[in-house]
Design an enzyme around this catalytic site. Structure first.
Site, mmCIF file in Angstrom:
data_model
loop_
_atom_site.group_PDB
_atom_site.id
_atom_site.type_symbol
_atom_site.label_atom_id
_atom_site.label_comp_id
_atom_site.label_asym_id
_atom_site.label_seq_id
_atom_site.Cartn_x
_atom_site.Cartn_y
_atom_site.Cartn_z
ATOM 1 C CG ASP A 58 -1.867 0.857 1.113
ATOM 2 O OD1 ASP A 58 -1.642 1.988 0.760
ATOM 3 O OD2 ASP A 58 -3.077 0.718 1.685
ATOM 4 C CB SER A 125 -7.907 12.789 -15.284
ATOM 5 O OG SER A 125 -9.515 12.961 -15.831
ATOM 6 C CE1 TYR A 150 -9.438 10.066 -9.961
ATOM 7 C CE2 TYR A 150 -10.550 11.453 -11.397
ATOM 8 C CZ TYR A 150 -9.664 10.583 -11.353
ATOM 9 O OH TYR A 150 -9.146 9.945 -12.390
ATOM 10 C CE LYS A 154 -5.967 10.934 -11.002
ATOM 11 N NZ LYS A 154 -4.813 10.057 -10.998
ATOM 12 N N GLY A 297 -21.925 16.980 -11.025
ATOM 13 C CA GLY A 297 -20.703 17.080 -11.246
ATOM 14 C C GLY A 297 -20.259 16.940 -12.801
ATOM 15 C CG ASP A 298 -21.578 13.659 -15.521
ATOM 16 O OD1 ASP A 298 -20.485 13.230 -15.264
ATOM 17 O OD2 ASP A 298 -22.638 13.080 -15.987
HETATM 18 P P1 NAD Z 1 -8.018 1.065 -11.473
HETATM 19 O O1 NAD Z 1 -8.668 1.349 -10.306
HETATM 20 O O2 NAD Z 1 -8.215 -0.023 -12.346
HETATM 21 O O3 NAD Z 1 -6.255 1.013 -11.222
HETATM 22 C C1 NAD Z 1 -5.712 1.665 -10.033
HETATM 23 C C2 NAD Z 1 -4.940 0.673 -9.428
HETATM 24 O O4 NAD Z 1 -4.102 1.218 -8.356
HETATM 25 C C3 NAD Z 1 -5.751 -0.510 -9.072
HETATM 26 O O5 NAD Z 1 -5.250 -1.647 -9.090
HETATM 27 C C4 NAD Z 1 -5.462 -0.212 -7.203
HETATM 28 O O6 NAD Z 1 -5.788 -1.621 -6.428
HETATM 29 C C5 NAD Z 1 -4.216 0.494 -7.075
HETATM 30 N N1 NAD Z 1 -4.123 1.322 -6.049
HETATM 31 C C6 NAD Z 1 -5.090 2.371 -5.380
HETATM 32 N N2 NAD Z 1 -4.682 2.828 -4.301
HETATM 33 C C7 NAD Z 1 -3.444 1.961 -4.434
HETATM 34 C C8 NAD Z 1 -2.356 2.498 -3.122
HETATM 35 N N3 NAD Z 1 -2.672 3.169 -2.178
HETATM 36 N N4 NAD Z 1 -1.239 1.750 -3.105
HETATM 37 C C9 NAD Z 1 -1.233 0.637 -4.056
HETATM 38 N N5 NAD Z 1 -2.048 0.396 -5.201
HETATM 39 C C10 NAD Z 1 -3.282 1.329 -4.983
HETATM 40 O O7 NAD Z 1 -7.770 2.581 -12.158
HETATM 41 P P2 NAD Z 1 -7.545 2.777 -13.803
HETATM 42 O O8 NAD Z 1 -8.858 3.038 -14.684
HETATM 43 O O9 NAD Z 1 -6.569 1.698 -14.463
HETATM 44 O O10 NAD Z 1 -6.810 4.241 -13.483
HETATM 45 C C11 NAD Z 1 -5.487 4.369 -13.426
HETATM 46 C C12 NAD Z 1 -5.013 5.843 -13.258
HETATM 47 O O11 NAD Z 1 -5.440 6.504 -14.505
HETATM 48 C C13 NAD Z 1 -5.728 6.289 -12.154
HETATM 49 O O12 NAD Z 1 -4.610 7.228 -11.348
HETATM 50 C C14 NAD Z 1 -6.725 7.072 -12.726
HETATM 51 O O13 NAD Z 1 -6.993 8.081 -11.763
HETATM 52 C C15 NAD Z 1 -6.207 7.605 -13.872
HETATM 53 N N6 NAD Z 1 -7.353 7.928 -14.930
HETATM 54 C C16 NAD Z 1 -8.508 7.045 -14.889
HETATM 55 C C17 NAD Z 1 -9.397 7.220 -16.023
HETATM 56 C C18 NAD Z 1 -10.322 6.599 -16.195
HETATM 57 O O14 NAD Z 1 -11.364 6.718 -16.818
HETATM 58 N N7 NAD Z 1 -10.205 4.819 -16.182
HETATM 59 C C19 NAD Z 1 -9.374 8.407 -16.717
HETATM 60 C C20 NAD Z 1 -8.306 9.665 -16.354
HETATM 61 C C21 NAD Z 1 -7.340 9.040 -15.381
HETATM 62 C C1 UD1 Z 2 -15.038 10.753 -15.140
HETATM 63 C C2 UD1 Z 2 -13.994 11.677 -14.881
HETATM 64 C C3 UD1 Z 2 -12.404 11.311 -15.339
HETATM 65 C C4 UD1 Z 2 -12.351 10.080 -14.456
HETATM 66 C C5 UD1 Z 2 -13.202 9.028 -14.977
HETATM 67 C C6 UD1 Z 2 -12.877 7.911 -13.920
HETATM 68 C C7 UD1 Z 2 -14.876 13.837 -15.317
HETATM 69 C C8 UD1 Z 2 -14.978 15.106 -16.474
HETATM 70 N N1 UD1 Z 2 -14.463 12.689 -15.808
HETATM 71 O O1 UD1 Z 2 -15.285 10.681 -16.657
HETATM 72 O O2 UD1 Z 2 -11.771 12.180 -14.862
HETATM 73 O O3 UD1 Z 2 -10.866 9.762 -14.450
HETATM 74 O O4 UD1 Z 2 -14.835 9.343 -14.642
HETATM 75 O O5 UD1 Z 2 -14.015 7.164 -13.560
HETATM 76 O O6 UD1 Z 2 -15.119 14.114 -14.131
HETATM 77 N N2 UD1 Z 2 -23.071 8.196 -18.223
HETATM 78 C C9 UD1 Z 2 -24.363 7.758 -18.337
HETATM 79 N N3 UD1 Z 2 -24.875 6.720 -17.442
HETATM 80 C C10 UD1 Z 2 -24.000 6.013 -17.085
HETATM 81 C C11 UD1 Z 2 -22.764 6.304 -16.875
HETATM 82 C C12 UD1 Z 2 -22.207 7.398 -17.564
HETATM 83 O O7 UD1 Z 2 -25.292 8.578 -19.098
HETATM 84 O O8 UD1 Z 2 -24.569 5.094 -16.407
HETATM 85 C C13 UD1 Z 2 -22.570 9.497 -19.029
HETATM 86 C C14 UD1 Z 2 -22.156 10.436 -18.007
HETATM 87 O O9 UD1 Z 2 -22.773 11.180 -17.658
HETATM 88 C C15 UD1 Z 2 -20.974 11.106 -19.152
HETATM 89 C C16 UD1 Z 2 -20.570 9.744 -20.087
HETATM 90 O O10 UD1 Z 2 -21.671 8.777 -19.837
HETATM 91 O O11 UD1 Z 2 -21.476 12.047 -19.857
HETATM 92 C C17 UD1 Z 2 -19.195 9.238 -19.496
HETATM 93 O O12 UD1 Z 2 -19.151 9.073 -18.331
HETATM 94 P P1 UD1 Z 2 -18.182 8.130 -17.458
HETATM 95 O O13 UD1 Z 2 -17.603 6.935 -18.079
HETATM 96 O O14 UD1 Z 2 -18.453 8.075 -15.982
HETATM 97 O O15 UD1 Z 2 -16.723 9.138 -17.588
HETATM 98 P P2 UD1 Z 2 -16.608 10.624 -17.353
HETATM 99 O O16 UD1 Z 2 -17.546 11.005 -16.224
HETATM 100 O O17 UD1 Z 2 -16.390 11.552 -18.481
#
Ligand code: NAD
Ligand code: UD1
Length: 342
Positions: A58, A125, A150, A154, A297-298
């Site tokens: 962790d 992000s 969140y 970032k 928040g969207d």
């Molecule tokens: P994810 O949750 O699948 O992966 C994150 C991993 O980090 C997980 O396996 C979790 O167990 C691990 N983790 C969390 N806290 C930890 C800690 N304290 N110590 C060790 N491990 C820890 O998420 P993801 O979608 O793969 O996202 C990866 C990164 O990208 C994140 O920083 C997320 O904020 C960023 N990001 C994701 C998205 C998205 O939509 N998926 C968009 C923009 C940015």
């Molecule tokens: C958000 C964050 C992004 C974050 C990501 C990870 C913002 C702008 N973006 O993405 O930074 O890393 O989550 O989780 O805060 N939607 C529906 N129904 C659903 C789910 C989603 O209509 O059940 C719509 C949402 O309103 C949005 C789009 O689908 O318009 C995408 O949503 P989502 O996949 O949750 O991603 P973001 O909110 O864009």
């Protein structure tokens, strides 16, 4: 060359580990498995033939993180994915988000300085832009007040990295992801949300396969052509490949500044209804959905200007929306098959 990937059993991290290994890097994963499964390590091996080293740590634990660095010398670079990422949960539990995302980053950066690891890639992000005034949004757009804890983590993380790298021998690349979707073509790894998914695409595929009754579309009255919100969806493998380029750029000292920032998207905006239409086309199914109120928040619309990443990194996202949705659907079907075989 050895790369430490934190959060490497997670969604984007696991796809990046595969691409790193396929490009000749040796990978060590740190993850606390708070949002992923240990089986991902074996599934990575099924794709690449190489089992990455895995350490369950962790990263909030400074002592354990420091011990890891003491034991593992000669790390050429770090890609830091580990974070909590649910926007909604962060509103309910802000302190968990600040503690996890900020403390983990600080402990990693302390290790970098003490053990002289110069190269650092960070998962940021598009959320840092909030609702941009101009679209497509470029990396120089102003950082607006965060819409969630969140998003704030970032923004703060980006500042911490910039401050740290300007005083230490650390070069950083901040990658601002837009909306990653889809899964690896092998269907050995993909998005495995624990509990109810927050994100659109897993919700669509889970509804189609019968795990959920109905998709709720959040908002039909946005100022967009069809009234639903617009995002820039990018295939997770395209995203993963950009990390290989980014870490290579730092290792080979091709970076122009101590901290560089890149948007990672396709440059195309698609509405929620566009995504559903694409899914219905590739699957031949009709999705059960209804319109509900906007999700708090969207933002209304965001898509990336990717010119800088395309030019400087020589990287481009290749998969179109239909291919992304097909890959997400194949993954959901593969998960169902595994469940049936159990
Ligand atoms: P994810 O949750 O699948 O992966 C994150 C991993 O980090 C997980 O396996 C979790 O167990 C691990 N983790 C969390 N806290 C930890 C800690 N304290 N110590 C060790 N491990 C820890 O998420 P993801 O979608 O793969 O996202 C990866 C990164 O990208 C994140 O920083 C997320 O904020 C960023 N990001 C994701 C998205 C998205 O939509 N998926 C968009 C923009 C940015
Ligand atoms: C958000 C964050 C992004 C974050 C990501 C990870 C913002 C702008 N973006 O993405 O930074 O890393 O989550 O989780 O805060 N939607 C529906 N129904 C659903 C789910 C989603 O209509 O059940 C719509 C949402 O309103 C949005 C789009 O689908 O318009 C995408 O949503 P989502 O996949 O949750 O991603 P973001 O909110 O864009």
């Amino acid at each position: 060359m050895k790369i430490l990937v934190t959060g490497g059993t997670g969604y984007i991290g696991s796809h990046t580990v595969v691409e790193l290994q396929q490009n000749g890097y040796e990978v060590i994963i740190i993850d606390n498995l708070s949002n992923s499964y240990l089986s991902v390590v074996d599934n990575i091996e099924k794709i690449t033939g190489i089992k990455p080293v895995f350490e369950q740590i962790d990263l909030r634990d400074e002592t354990k993180t420091n011990e890891f660095f003491k034991k593992n010398q000669n790390i050429a670079g770090i890609i830091h994915f580990a974070a909590l990422k649910s926007v909604g949960e962060s509103v309910e539990k802000p302190l968990d988000y600040y503690q996890n995302n900020i403390l983990s980053l600080i402990n990693i950066l302390k290790g970098q300085i003490e053990f002289k690891i110069n190269n650092f890639v960070f998962s940021s992000s598009c959320t840092v832009y909030g609702q941009p005034d101009e679209l497509p949004v470029t990396e120089s757009a102003p950082i607006k007040k965060a819409l969630s804890p969140y998003g704030h983590t970032k923004q703060i993380s980006e500042e911490i990295i910039k401050n740290t790298s300007s005083n230490a021998n650390i070069n950083g690349i901040l990658l601002r992801y837009f909306n990653p979707i889809g899964a690896h073509e092998s269907v050995h790894i993909g998005e495995l949300p624990i509990g109810t998914p927050n994100n659109l695409v897993p919700f669509i595929t889970q509804t189609a396969i019968g795990k959920r009754e109905m998709l709720k579309i959040f908002g039909s009255d946005y100022n967009t052509p069809d009234g639903t919100a617009i995002r820039d969806y990018i295939h997770v493998t395209d995203l993963a490949k950009a990390h290989v380029v980014a870490i290579g750029r730092l290792i080979n000292k091709k970076n122009r500044e101590k901290t560089e920032v890149f948007n990672l998207g396709t440059g195309n905006g698609f509405s929620v209804l566009d995504v559903i239409k694409s899914f219905e086309k590739i699957s031949g199914l009709n999705l059960n959905y209804k319109f509900v109120d906007r999700r708090s928040g969207d933002i209304e619309r965001v898509w990336a200007d990717t010119t800088f990443a395309n030019k400087e990194l020589g990287w481009i996202a290749e998969k179109n929306l239909d291919k992304m949705m097909l890959s997400a659907w194949k993954w959901e079907q593969a998960l169902e098959q595994v469940k049936r075989n159990k």
